[in-house]
Structure formats: C-alpha cells, structure tokens
Design a protein around this motif. Structure first.
Motif, PDB file in Angstrom:
ATOM      1  N   GLN A  66       1.208  -1.562  -0.363  1.00 39.11           N
ATOM      2  CA  GLN A  66       0.066  -0.163  -0.335  1.00 39.11           C
ATOM      3  C   GLN A  66       0.817   1.264  -0.213  1.00 39.11           C
ATOM      4  OE1 GLN A  66      -2.387  -0.225   3.274  1.00 39.11           O
ATOM      5  NE2 GLN A  66      -3.099  -2.063   2.255  1.00 39.11           N
ATOM      6  N   ARG A  67       0.745   2.456  -1.451  1.00 38.98           N
ATOM      7  CA  ARG A  67       1.642   3.550  -1.183  1.00 38.98           C
ATOM      8  C   ARG A  67       0.994   4.499  -1.024  1.00 38.98           C
ATOM      9  NH1 ARG A  67       6.114   1.562  -4.428  1.00 38.98           N
ATOM     10  NH2 ARG A  67       5.642  -0.359  -5.068  1.00 38.98           N
ATOM     11  N   SER A  68       1.031   5.957   0.027  1.00 37.37           N
ATOM     12  CA  SER A  68       0.930   6.440  -0.015  1.00 37.37           C
ATOM     13  C   SER A  68       0.522   7.370  -0.809  1.00 37.37           C
ATOM     14  CB  SER A  68       1.878   7.038   1.269  1.00 37.37           C
ATOM     15  OG  SER A  68       0.729   8.527   1.677  1.00 37.37           O
ATOM     16  N   ASN A  69      -0.269   8.118  -1.367  1.00 35.70           N
ATOM     17  CA  ASN A  69      -0.568   9.426  -2.781  1.00 35.70           C
ATOM     18  C   ASN A  69       0.696  10.764  -2.648  1.00 35.70           C
ATOM     19  OD1 ASN A  69      -2.423   7.227  -3.750  1.00 35.70           O
ATOM     20  ND2 ASN A  69      -3.953   8.081  -2.925  1.00 35.70           N
ATOM     21  N   ASP A  70       0.357  10.785  -1.015  1.00 37.42           N
ATOM     22  CA  ASP A  70       0.919  12.073  -0.475  1.00 37.42           C
ATOM     23  C   ASP A  70       2.344  11.932  -0.076  1.00 37.42           C
ATOM     24  OD1 ASP A  70       0.750  11.374   1.906  1.00 37.42           O
ATOM     25  OD2 ASP A  70      -0.776  13.264   2.815  1.00 37.42           O
ATOM     26  N   SER A  71       2.964  10.583   0.181  1.00 41.55           N
ATOM     27  CA  SER A  71       4.417  10.949   0.387  1.00 41.55           C
ATOM     28  C   SER A  71       5.090   9.459   0.430  1.00 41.55           C
ATOM     29  CB  SER A  71       4.577  10.598   2.057  1.00 41.55           C
ATOM     30  OG  SER A  71       3.732   9.519   2.493  1.00 41.55           O
ATOM     31  N   LYS A  73       5.856   7.119   1.412  1.00 41.98           N
ATOM     32  CA  LYS A  73       5.489   6.053   3.075  1.00 41.98           C
ATOM     33  C   LYS A  73       4.319   4.981   1.939  1.00 41.98           C
ATOM     34  CE  LYS A  73       2.940   5.820   6.643  1.00 41.98           C
ATOM     35  NZ  LYS A  73       1.706   5.671   7.994  1.00 41.98           N
ATOM     36  N   VAL A  74       5.098   3.624   2.540  1.00 39.79           N
ATOM     37  CA  VAL A  74       4.898   2.756   1.598  1.00 39.79           C
ATOM     38  C   VAL A  74       5.159   1.451   2.943  1.00 39.79           C
ATOM     39  CG1 VAL A  74       5.116   0.495  -0.137  1.00 39.79           C
ATOM     40  CG2 VAL A  74       6.323   3.086  -0.792  1.00 39.79           C
ATOM     41  N   THR A  75       3.672   0.822   2.913  1.00 36.36           N
ATOM     42  CA  THR A  75       3.810  -0.548   3.998  1.00 36.36           C
ATOM     43  C   THR A  75       3.013  -1.252   3.168  1.00 36.36           C
ATOM     44  OG1 THR A  75       1.489  -0.101   3.957  1.00 36.36           O
ATOM     45  CG2 THR A  75       2.324   1.359   5.491  1.00 36.36           C
ATOM     46  N   GLU A  88       6.229  -0.966   7.677  1.00 35.58           N
ATOM     47  CA  GLU A  88       5.981   0.281   7.292  1.00 35.58           C
ATOM     48  C   GLU A  88       7.570   0.684   6.870  1.00 35.58           C
ATOM     49  OE1 GLU A  88       5.177   4.760   9.424  1.00 35.58           O
ATOM     50  OE2 GLU A  88       3.976   3.068  10.040  1.00 35.58           O
ATOM     51  N   ASN A  90       9.492   4.494   4.852  1.00 35.98           N
ATOM     52  CA  ASN A  90       9.225   5.897   4.010  1.00 35.98           C
ATOM     53  C   ASN A  90      10.082   6.178   2.947  1.00 35.98           C
ATOM     54  OD1 ASN A  90       8.936   8.179   3.668  1.00 35.98           O
ATOM     55  ND2 ASN A  90       8.857   8.930   5.588  1.00 35.98           N
TER      56      ASN A  90
END
Length: 156
Positions: A66-71, A73-75, A88, A90
């Motif tokens: 799961q990737r963050s849209n605004d940074s 950060k990946v989990t 997690e 970053n």
C-alpha cells in the motif's frame, strides 16, 4: 627491585592495559554495529526483543503493498513459512521490489509493526544478462530445443 626494572615493568603493564582496553572497545563497537537477520516467525516468537535494530527477511505478501498518495510512505507485509509481519517504510524502494519477491528490511520494532530504515530486494535467480542470453542462443542455434520445456522452466 632496582629502579630500571621497575620502570620497564611499569611501561610493560601500561602497554598491556592499553591493549586490553582497545581490544574491549573494538569488541564493543563491533557488537553495536551488528545487524542480526530474523524471519517474521522468529520475531513473533520473541527472539528479536533484545535487539534495538535488526534485519527482517522474507517474502513480500501478494496484495499487501500500500503506497501513500502524498508521500513516499509504503506499507507491506513480509511473510515466511509460518509468520507475517507488517512493515512500514518511508523512502524510495529498489526497482526489484514487488510482490512475491524476497526482501530484507533493516529497522526496529514499534509495537507489533516493523519500521524499516532500509529495504533491499533480492533479484531473481533465473536472471541472465542480455549479452549472455544472446551468446548462448548463438551457440545453440543449430540444436533443436523443446519449446514446451522452456515455457515450463519460465513458469517456475
């Protein structure tokens, strides 16, 4: 004991003490910089609790990235035969990072979650450089190769 012998003995003892102190400092520094590798099931069993920083190794679970849209950060979840650990991270992931791929993450535990500071992805063992593949194809140009067998190998 005469003064010359006493001075020599003092110098020898001082040198010996300095060697012992420096050896102890080297051993201490090496222990602080070691990163032990654990699998998710070993971490869940509590084998990594005494380490501030360690490496977590296993496979990236399919569908868990799961990737963050605004940074950056990946989990994702790292799994082994009998355990799973949420991770997690970053930062920028390696190009070879993907689902069902071996990964080693360096970091620390934050509750039940692993916070990675570095992620390394293992390349596929069947990788072959294009030049080598072309050279082997040229060497085997006159020989008949069973195409079905080649497709079976590629699917593995």
């Amino acid at each position: 004991m005469n003064p010359t012998r006493q001075r020599r003995l003092t110098i020898i003892l001082a040198i010996l003490a300095a060697v012992i102190v420096s050896a102890a400092l080297v051993v201490y520094a090496l222990q602080q910089n070691m990163n032990y590798l654990f699998t998710p099931s070993q971490v869940q069993a509590g084998e990594a609790t005494s380490y501030k920083s360690f490496r977590l190794g296993g496979m990236v679970k399919a569908g868990s990235i799961q990737r963050s849209n605004d940074s950056l950060k990946v989990t994702f979840t790292v799994v082994d035969a009998s355990g799973a650990m949420p991770v997690e991270y970053n930062g920028i992931l390696p190009d070879l990072f993907r689902e069902n791929q071996s990964v080693i993450a360096t970091g620390h535990m934050d509750g039940a979650r692993f916070i990675a500071t570095e992620v390394l992805a293992k390349h596929d063992e069947t990788y072959m450089p294009k030049e080598l593949k072309d050279a082997m194809a040229k060497a085997h140009a006159g020989k008949h190769i069973d195409e079905a067998a080649n497709q079976d190998k590629q699917q593995l």
